[in-house]
Write an enzyme that holds these catalytic residues in place. Sequence first.
Site, PDB file in Angstrom:
ATOM      1  N   SER A 180      -1.024  -2.475  12.502  1.00 30.08           N
ATOM      2  CA  SER A 180       0.326  -1.889  12.396  1.00 30.08           C
ATOM      3  C   SER A 180       1.028  -2.431  11.150  1.00 30.08           C
ATOM      4  O   SER A 180       0.594  -3.430  10.581  1.00 30.08           O
ATOM      5  CB  SER A 180       1.136  -2.257  13.647  1.00 30.08           C
ATOM      6  OG  SER A 180       0.397  -1.908  14.806  1.00 30.08           O
ATOM      7  N   GLY A 209       5.733  -9.472  11.845  1.00 33.16           N
ATOM      8  CA  GLY A 209       6.918  -9.004  11.126  1.00 33.16           C
ATOM      9  C   GLY A 209       7.287  -7.590  11.556  1.00 33.16           C
ATOM     10  O   GLY A 209       8.453  -7.220  11.618  1.00 33.16           O
ATOM     11  N   GLU A 253      -1.960  -6.307  18.538  1.00 36.21           N
ATOM     12  CA  GLU A 253      -2.799  -6.600  17.365  1.00 36.21           C
ATOM     13  C   GLU A 253      -3.738  -7.753  17.676  1.00 36.21           C
ATOM     14  O   GLU A 253      -4.929  -7.721  17.378  1.00 36.21           O
ATOM     15  CB  GLU A 253      -1.938  -6.961  16.154  1.00 36.21           C
ATOM     16  CG  GLU A 253      -1.179  -5.806  15.558  1.00 36.21           C
ATOM     17  CD  GLU A 253      -0.226  -6.243  14.459  1.00 36.21           C
ATOM     18  OE1 GLU A 253       0.134  -7.436  14.388  1.00 36.21           O
ATOM     19  OE2 GLU A 253       0.165  -5.373  13.652  1.00 36.21           O
TER      20      GLU A 253
HETATM   21  O1  DER Z   1       3.328  -6.841  12.647  1.00 34.88           O
HETATM   22  C1  DER Z   1       2.379  -7.203  11.922  1.00 34.88           C
HETATM   23  O2  DER Z   1       1.784  -8.277  12.045  1.00 34.88           O
HETATM   24  C2  DER Z   1       1.980  -6.302  10.793  1.00 34.88           C
HETATM   25  O3  DER Z   1       0.649  -6.529  10.448  1.00 34.88           O
HETATM   26  C3  DER Z   1       2.939  -6.427   9.674  1.00 34.88           C
HETATM   27  O4  DER Z   1       3.811  -7.515   9.808  1.00 34.88           O
HETATM   28  C4  DER Z   1       2.352  -6.418   8.283  1.00 34.88           C
HETATM   29  O5  DER Z   1       3.342  -5.741   7.618  1.00 34.88           O
HETATM   30  P1  DER Z   1       3.238  -5.005   6.218  1.00 34.88           P
HETATM   31  O6  DER Z   1       1.841  -4.450   6.092  1.00 34.88           O
HETATM   32  O7  DER Z   1       4.276  -3.922   6.335  1.00 34.88           O
HETATM   33  O8  DER Z   1       3.567  -6.043   5.215  1.00 34.88           O
END
Ligand code: DER
Length: 232
Positions: free
Chosen positions: A29, A100, A107
């Site tokens: 994600s 994030g 995940e």
């Molecule tokens: O939620 C998560 O861990 C996602 O992998 C994410 O935080 C990574 O975000 P980005 O590809 O938008 O930098």
Amino acid sequence: AMAEEAKKLAAYAAVDNHIQNNQVVGVGSGSTIVYAVDRLAERVRQEKLNIVCVPTSFQARQLILQHGLSLSDLDRHPDLDVAIDGADEVDDSLTLIKGGGGCLTQEKIVAGCAKHFIVIADFRKDSTALGQQWKKGVPVEVVPMAYVPVSRAITRRFGGEAVLRMAVSKAGPVVTDNSNFILDWKFEHVQNWKEVNTAIKMIPVAPIAGIDIRVQLSKRRVQLQAQQLILR
Ligand code: DER
């Protein structure tokens, strides 16, 4: 922008180098994975690949459906060949901060079911120590009724401050795909991430820490795709 181009290059390289025919793929994600799914769908069409995708969030499920990729789940495919995902920050020993995007729990579950875990992290995520570039702290997913005791347990044991993640387009806290809340733990100096990860997981009502430790993933090659092409 340079950052978007770096994400795209890293995502394309990760898919081209680590996804093969007849694989069950865990789809992560965030925003980087959007490029990876674009490239995966392109390859499936061009190379007539037989790929089955297991999502790690509502967002990932939408991406899989929008691209006409074959959607499955852990009931039908509990053993995945590879999981591919983004990260918020990666340190020198490949310890990750994830969450994030608020999708850390599924995940982590899907990555744990995969033989190989491919992390796509462009140069912005690459740090010598966690906290250097990522300033939002370690996301910890908690059962809503427990967010205060969990927050206190973390800060009493490891210091810093664990803040309830509030929503932007909705009144009140962010609610995850699992109907939980998220604490963002603004840590100070952490010596041993493995110890912190284990300790957080041991707090009653099983919070999930957005920390992936290489030792947990040692059974599977952790391949960091830090994209430097742009900076060459
Ligand atoms: O939620 C998560 O861990 C996602 O992998 C994410 O935080 C990574 O975000 P980005 O590809 O938008 O930098």
